[in-house]
Design a protein around this motif. Structure first.
Motif, PDB file in Angstrom:
ATOM      1  N   PHE A  76       0.880  -1.283  -0.068  1.00 16.00           N
ATOM      2  CA  PHE A  76      -0.054   0.001  -0.053  1.00 16.00           C
ATOM      3  C   PHE A  76       1.051   1.309  -0.004  1.00 16.00           C
ATOM      4  CE2 PHE A  76      -2.609  -3.385   2.006  1.00 16.00           C
ATOM      5  CZ  PHE A  76      -3.441  -3.336   1.362  1.00 16.00           C
ATOM      6  N   THR A  77       1.986   1.002  -0.271  1.00 11.71           N
ATOM      7  CA  THR A  77       3.066   2.370  -0.391  1.00 11.71           C
ATOM      8  C   THR A  77       2.914   3.320  -1.544  1.00 11.71           C
ATOM      9  OG1 THR A  77       4.679   1.205   0.762  1.00 11.71           O
ATOM     10  CG2 THR A  77       5.514   2.954  -0.274  1.00 11.71           C
ATOM     11  N   PRO A  78       2.514   4.499  -1.138  1.00 15.25           N
ATOM     12  CA  PRO A  78       2.518   5.326  -2.360  1.00 15.25           C
ATOM     13  C   PRO A  78       3.716   5.067  -3.425  1.00 15.25           C
ATOM     14  CG  PRO A  78       1.795   6.480  -0.586  1.00 15.25           C
ATOM     15  CD  PRO A  78       2.584   5.220  -0.323  1.00 15.25           C
ATOM     16  N   ILE A  79       3.462   4.908  -4.765  1.00 18.80           N
ATOM     17  CA  ILE A  79       4.384   5.111  -5.866  1.00 18.80           C
ATOM     18  C   ILE A  79       4.194   5.856  -6.725  1.00 18.80           C
ATOM     19  CG2 ILE A  79       5.779   3.770  -7.265  1.00 18.80           C
ATOM     20  CD1 ILE A  79       5.058   1.087  -5.662  1.00 18.80           C
ATOM     21  N   LEU A  80       5.316   6.846  -7.037  1.00 20.47           N
ATOM     22  CA  LEU A  80       5.015   7.689  -8.112  1.00 20.47           C
ATOM     23  C   LEU A  80       6.109   7.509  -9.199  1.00 20.47           C
ATOM     24  CD1 LEU A  80       5.011  11.321  -6.067  1.00 20.47           C
ATOM     25  CD2 LEU A  80       2.996  10.033  -6.729  1.00 20.47           C
ATOM     26  N   ARG A  91       0.697   5.832 -19.016  1.00 23.83           N
ATOM     27  CA  ARG A  91       0.109   6.153 -17.619  1.00 23.83           C
ATOM     28  C   ARG A  91      -0.858   5.074 -17.303  1.00 23.83           C
ATOM     29  NH1 ARG A  91      -0.430  12.163 -16.432  1.00 23.83           N
ATOM     30  NH2 ARG A  91       0.950  13.169 -17.642  1.00 23.83           N
ATOM     31  N   ASN A  92      -1.599   4.597 -18.341  1.00 23.80           N
ATOM     32  CA  ASN A  92      -2.480   3.392 -18.024  1.00 23.80           C
ATOM     33  C   ASN A  92      -1.874   1.966 -17.498  1.00 23.80           C
ATOM     34  OD1 ASN A  92      -4.821   5.017 -18.894  1.00 23.80           O
ATOM     35  ND2 ASN A  92      -4.662   4.409 -20.742  1.00 23.80           N
ATOM     36  N   ARG A  93      -0.717   1.843 -18.298  1.00 28.00           N
ATOM     37  CA  ARG A  93       0.179   0.618 -17.885  1.00 28.00           C
ATOM     38  C   ARG A  93       0.791   0.965 -16.477  1.00 28.00           C
ATOM     39  NH1 ARG A  93       4.543   0.448 -21.261  1.00 28.00           N
ATOM     40  NH2 ARG A  93       5.469  -1.554 -20.091  1.00 28.00           N
ATOM     41  N   ALA A  94       1.179   2.269 -15.953  1.00 27.60           N
ATOM     42  CA  ALA A  94       1.710   2.437 -14.771  1.00 27.60           C
ATOM     43  C   ALA A  94       0.310   2.325 -13.724  1.00 27.60           C
ATOM     44  CB  ALA A  94       2.295   3.644 -14.605  1.00 27.60           C
ATOM     45  N   LYS A  95      -0.599   2.684 -13.967  1.00 32.57           N
ATOM     46  CA  LYS A  95      -1.593   2.625 -13.158  1.00 32.57           C
ATOM     47  C   LYS A  95      -2.255   1.175 -12.989  1.00 32.57           C
ATOM     48  CE  LYS A  95      -6.187   4.522 -12.149  1.00 32.57           C
ATOM     49  NZ  LYS A  95      -7.501   5.376 -12.408  1.00 32.57           N
ATOM     50  N   SER A  96      -2.074   0.251 -13.762  1.00 32.96           N
ATOM     51  CA  SER A  96      -2.512  -0.955 -13.866  1.00 32.96           C
ATOM     52  C   SER A  96      -1.414  -1.766 -12.932  1.00 32.96           C
ATOM     53  CB  SER A  96      -2.581  -1.756 -15.162  1.00 32.96           C
ATOM     54  OG  SER A  96      -3.719  -1.159 -15.912  1.00 32.96           O
ATOM     55  N   ALA A  97      -0.245  -1.276 -13.079  1.00 36.31           N
ATOM     56  CA  ALA A  97       0.601  -2.014 -12.555  1.00 36.31           C
ATOM     57  C   ALA A  97       0.676  -1.571 -10.775  1.00 36.31           C
ATOM     58  CB  ALA A  97       2.044  -1.431 -12.820  1.00 36.31           C
ATOM     59  N   GLY A  98       0.166  -0.568 -10.581  1.00 37.05           N
ATOM     60  CA  GLY A  98      -0.026  -0.074  -9.192  1.00 37.05           C
ATOM     61  C   GLY A  98       0.489   1.320  -8.756  1.00 37.05           C
ATOM     62  N   ALA A  99       0.948   2.032  -9.646  1.00 38.75           N
ATOM     63  CA  ALA A  99       1.373   3.436  -9.554  1.00 38.75           C
ATOM     64  C   ALA A  99       0.219   4.377  -9.065  1.00 38.75           C
ATOM     65  CB  ALA A  99       1.880   4.054 -10.756  1.00 38.75           C
ATOM     66  N   THR A 100       0.647   5.085  -7.999  1.00 41.80           N
ATOM     67  CA  THR A 100      -0.251   6.137  -7.354  1.00 41.80           C
ATOM     68  C   THR A 100      -0.401   7.324  -8.181  1.00 41.80           C
ATOM     69  OG1 THR A 100       0.474   5.219  -5.348  1.00 41.80           O
ATOM     70  CG2 THR A 100      -0.704   7.216  -5.332  1.00 41.80           C
TER      71      THR A 100
END
Length: 122
Positions: A76-80, A91-100
């Motif tokens: 649950f750590t925020p990742i930018l 951006r979509n790929r990063a969000k799907s991987a768990g980017a905050t």
């Protein structure tokens, strides 16, 4: 003091970001690859926030996020993501991987601190 892990294969970016973030009162650890960052996380280091580059040799930012999310203490750590890329597909790929969130290089210090204030709990 909040701890931030920076992951970027550019020594210049690491130095610049470290200087900016420490001036804001945060502790900073840095790694020059996704693999090194995973070793650090595997050793028990638990940052309050992770900022990672997208395009790196070896393990890229998307793969790093995917692996970091599987690490118990980083679920649950925020990742930018901090990158020169601005395309929606990335951006979509990063969000799907768990980017905050997403920051485009170069990021102005005030913009960075605004984002840090939003994603880091007080």
């Amino acid at each position: 003091m909040k701890n931030i892990l920076l992951v970027d294969d550019s020594p210049t970016v690491l130095t610049s970001m470290r200087q900016t973030i420490t001036r804001g009162g945060y502790a900073v650890e840095d790694c020059r690859s996704g693999e090194d960052a995973m070793k650090k996380l595997g050793s028990g280091y638990r940052p309050d926030l992770i900022i990672t580059d997208l395009n790196m040799d070896g393990m890229d930012g998307i793969e790093f996020i995917t692996q970091a999310r599987k690490t118990g203490g980083c679920r649950f750590t925020p990742i930018l993501i901090l990158t020169t890329e601005s395309g929606q597909d990335h951006r979509n790929r990063a969000k799907s991987a768990g980017a905050t969130g997403w920051l485009v290089k170069p990021v102005a210090p005030q913009q960075l601190f605004d984002v840090l204030n939003r994603v880091l709990p007080a």
